[in-house]
Design a protein around this motif. Sequence first.
Motif, PDB file in Angstrom:
ATOM      1  N   THR E  31       0.849  -1.179   0.000  1.00 38.78           N
ATOM      2  CA  THR E  31       0.000   0.000   0.000  1.00 38.78           C
ATOM      3  C   THR E  31       0.889   1.234   0.000  1.00 38.78           C
ATOM      4  O   THR E  31       1.804   1.354   0.816  1.00 38.78           O
ATOM      5  N   ILE E  87      -5.509   2.491  -8.815  1.00 41.69           N
ATOM      6  CA  ILE E  87      -5.719   3.488  -7.757  1.00 41.69           C
ATOM      7  C   ILE E  87      -6.840   3.007  -6.838  1.00 41.69           C
ATOM      8  O   ILE E  87      -7.900   2.599  -7.301  1.00 41.69           O
ATOM      9  N   SER E  88      -6.577   3.054  -5.530  1.00 44.31           N
ATOM     10  CA  SER E  88      -7.598   2.554  -4.604  1.00 44.31           C
ATOM     11  C   SER E  88      -8.303   3.662  -3.836  1.00 44.31           C
ATOM     12  O   SER E  88      -9.265   3.384  -3.120  1.00 44.31           O
ATOM     13  N   GLY E  89      -7.868   4.909  -3.966  1.00 42.18           N
ATOM     14  CA  GLY E  89      -8.551   5.999  -3.278  1.00 42.18           C
ATOM     15  C   GLY E  89      -7.967   7.343  -3.663  1.00 42.18           C
ATOM     16  O   GLY E  89      -6.768   7.441  -3.936  1.00 42.18           O
ATOM     17  N   VAL E  90      -8.815   8.363  -3.749  1.00 38.73           N
ATOM     18  CA  VAL E  90      -8.359   9.731  -4.052  1.00 38.73           C
ATOM     19  C   VAL E  90      -9.193  10.712  -3.232  1.00 38.73           C
ATOM     20  O   VAL E  90     -10.415  10.602  -3.196  1.00 38.73           O
ATOM     21  N   ARG E 108      -3.993   6.917  -3.147  1.00 41.21           N
ATOM     22  CA  ARG E 108      -3.523   5.680  -2.540  1.00 41.21           C
ATOM     23  C   ARG E 108      -3.656   4.533  -3.539  1.00 41.21           C
ATOM     24  O   ARG E 108      -4.580   4.500  -4.345  1.00 41.21           O
ATOM     25  N   THR E 109      -2.705   3.602  -3.467  1.00 43.76           N
ATOM     26  CA  THR E 109      -2.797   2.400  -4.298  1.00 43.76           C
ATOM     27  C   THR E 109      -2.275   1.216  -3.519  1.00 43.76           C
ATOM     28  O   THR E 109      -1.633   1.372  -2.474  1.00 43.76           O
ATOM     29  N   THR E 110      -2.553   0.040  -4.015  1.00 42.69           N
ATOM     30  CA  THR E 110      -1.848  -1.153  -3.572  1.00 42.69           C
ATOM     31  C   THR E 110      -1.198  -1.689  -4.827  1.00 42.69           C
ATOM     32  O   THR E 110      -1.853  -2.317  -5.657  1.00 42.69           O
ATOM     33  N   ARG E 112       2.895  -1.769  -7.277  1.00 42.90           N
ATOM     34  CA  ARG E 112       4.343  -1.960  -7.311  1.00 42.90           C
ATOM     35  C   ARG E 112       5.128  -0.659  -7.429  1.00 42.90           C
ATOM     36  O   ARG E 112       6.348  -0.673  -7.380  1.00 42.90           O
ATOM     37  N   SER E 156      11.512   2.651  -0.438  1.00 40.21           N
ATOM     38  CA  SER E 156      12.248   3.850  -0.036  1.00 40.21           C
ATOM     39  C   SER E 156      11.664   4.483   1.224  1.00 40.21           C
ATOM     40  O   SER E 156      12.245   5.424   1.769  1.00 40.21           O
TER      41      SER E 156
END
Lengths: 168, 168, 168, 168, 168, 168
Positions: E31, E87-90, E108-110, E112, E156
Amino acid sequence: MTEPDQTPGLSHYRADGAARMVDVSAKDVTTRQATATGVLRTRADVVDRIATGELPKGEAIATARIAGIMGAKRTSDLVPLCHPLPISGVEIDVVPAGEVVEITATVRTTGRTGVEMEALTAVTVAGLTLYDMIKAVDKAAVLTDVQVVAKSGGKSGDWSRTTTGAGA
Amino acid sequence: MTEPDQTPGLSHYRADGAARMVDVSAKDVTTRQATATGVLRTRADVVDRIATGELPKGEAIATARIAGIMGAKRTSDLVPLCHPLPISGVEIDVVPAGEVVEITATVRTTGRTGVEMEALTAVTVAGLTLYDMIKAVDKAAVLTDVQVVAKSGGKSGDWSRTTTGAGA
Amino acid sequence: MTEPDQTPGLSHYRADGAARMVDVSAKDVTTRQATATGVLRTRADVVDRIATGELPKGEAIATARIAGIMGAKRTSDLVPLCHPLPISGVEIDVVPAGEVVEITATVRTTGRTGVEMEALTAVTVAGLTLYDMIKAVDKAAVLTDVQVVAKSGGKSGDWSRTTTGAGA
Amino acid sequence: MTEPDQTPGLSHYRADGAARMVDVSAKDVTTRQATATGVLRTRADVVDRIATGELPKGEAIATARIAGIMGAKRTSDLVPLCHPLPISGVEIDVVPAGEVVEITATVRTTGRTGVEMEALTAVTVAGLTLYDMIKAVDKAAVLTDVQVVAKSGGKSGDWSRTTTGAGA
Amino acid sequence: MTEPDQTPGLSHYRADGAARMVDVSAKDVTTRQATATGVLRTRADVVDRIATGELPKGEAIATARIAGIMGAKRTSDLVPLCHPLPISGVEIDVVPAGEVVEITATVRTTGRTGVEMEALTAVTVAGLTLYDMIKAVDKAAVLTDVQVVAKSGGKSGDWSRTTTGAGA
Amino acid sequence: MTEPDQTPGLSHYRADGAARMVDVSAKDVTTRQATATGVLRTRADVVDRIATGELPKGEAIATARIAGIMGAKRTSDLVPLCHPLPISGVEIDVVPAGEVVEITATVRTTGRTGVEMEALTAVTVAGLTLYDMIKAVDKAAVLTDVQVVAKSGGKSGDWSRTTTGAGA
């Protein structure tokens, strides 16, 4: 049921039945306008939430309207045999009314073909956007009565739906 | 009218009413499926032309089906708050029946949200494509009764529309 | 002509002949890669201009490469029955060589279906981009020999084209 | 190899080599048409399945044709330096013939630039769509000989490919 | 000016300088979240009209927000070397404040890779949408200070902009 | 701060505050041009890598330029109330200069509305593309000072930004 008209065939298809995008090069460039309507049918309490209840900024209606305007611009990307058209104006009304939300879209162009499909696409995309918002609270909503109600411009002249149309 | 359910609000909006794309990061990745239906209502002679008459290769129905499949893939481009989803399968039936053409779309994914909107978008784009083909011969056609009829997968479990739904 | 294989039918179509997007829900998510090639055939003086002559910054080749990469991402928008895929890498080589420009694209994903179509789309869009650049100086250019040369990953395992392929 | 013509340079690039979309404001708006062709080379048994065998409704050919028509409309989205054009008509033939399927696309516009790229894009997208359908039964298929065969309209006048073109 | 870091090169390019979409197949699916901000600078009277004056339904802000959310979903279509991401949320805030409108987007994403580009695209598209609305009354507006302010997830690790960033 | 002008309101909204795409049917079709600029602010060593260091083919600048040109063509897809326009030319300069990269885009059309938004979109997409390339080596980069600097054509006549504009 609606009245038959004189047009003999489906011009989107050749004599051999193959789909094509009809050549409109010889048609006049004129100002054309079309209005379409549709209805999202849900429950009164859901319509109430869309209209005023929990959404102080009115963004549900604004979201549907913006989606419909953007949808109108994507019509020729979605409908295979539609011609791309330089849309010159779009207005969309999204009106809560009891158990339904009424959607009306008017599209205008200066081009070689009419904008019925653009108006219909605007209505359906606005309707789908409302559906998306409420599907968590009403799985049984219905988008219905999507139809052209008036068109003007072009060779075939002005037309408006009579009050006892097929979708009434 | 349909039955109220327990969900308290419209999750597409924040407490301050602003639209958002709901965060689904915490939802499970499961196989989900949804089926939607819709009806294009026109005249029997027009349906006849679509089905068999002048279109030996059946490209009217094929065109609607292809448009619906491609439309399903564009859902998150069209509906502002929809999540992009890796659609894993789409089937669309376009069935002429008297004065109407019945459209049914089933969409499947393995993802974090359901595919009701994708199934509805497939039905409406297929329906708009048929509308486009016949509008020269029937200006009064209507795309109607677009609705989800079944869904499965996800936390909320399986659901199917009862026979006396809102759009009947 | 190429060798027949054992697969009995065209899975993009149902028993009744209707097009569908095949359900891949049950397939494994694995890393898959495909490489496709193609050739733009023109005149040596045109290739020379693309490669070095009047284009000090090399933007002709860069433009084709960028177009190919972006094209790979649009594959499922263009090819009706293709599944949308999370492309994880693309490399494209555009190599001037005498009277031709050779294009090679390698695409990788971690998904449920292969990326042959993405590699082929990358090659063709890069090729069309070169065609666009040179059509004012060579109307008779040809984009040719577009083919998959290798694929790996997935249930069907690794495959590479033999040296005497159909398009040679 | 083809004949050199008189055009001195690649107009898509400035004197410093930078890519640009050439300004066509001063060009006349005229009716322009272009025809492109291409060939999908596979095996006779595969062509037979596409044409008649297991696909009673002919949806394989219809799918390729629809994809090609829609692809033509996406040309300026795919080819970076292409101008967006109001396409006024598209016809596509997809003809099974022995070991190959021949694809021909004719595109028409009333605009400031020609439609060669639109015709070529229609052919390649139709060809990729066929490739997608058959890749499970013939990994070694080739899309080949994609070329402009005729154009008309615009300042440079009519042109058609001689029988001994580069791609023959 | 900002602090140099240790990364030796630009991974979007190969050793020979060619652009590529970096292969991220080996990266973990985690995530990830990013927040970007930007500012539209205009006149206080214009901001006032956007915020409250003549727009009772607040559709100016809603329009910008919806455009930003939809823009986030188009990132990999616009930025050539970006990977497509689920994309899982904006969430987007558009806040009038004196002579400026402040825009903040969190994506937000889940997946790579990170979503900095999606957050930046959301901010710029929302900003361009505001610019479009006001350009008739203020030709001299400026979209400025578009930057990533925080990111989390991925190898990172977490990062947030110090108060004396380059764009301050 | 900039000078107020005489335009009384925001034409993108109706008297009731609803967003609309303004009808431009009655406007003249004329040649219109707009130039926009913007700046990507990073570190001198990063600019150096973009400009000459490790990228012998200059593909970083070419990639940004191509992305900007393609972005200009997507403007009406991104900005909800923008009219689709037949862009007739685009030129983009991407100039490394110390700690910044300066981006300038000039767009031309022959249409009914101006192309300021197209020029601004070209600049921002080119800027985001550069941002994407360097974000691994400079998380703190800023895209800033995006503004229209000149426009010509249309009823409102020629305009250019004074040297002490709002974004200076």
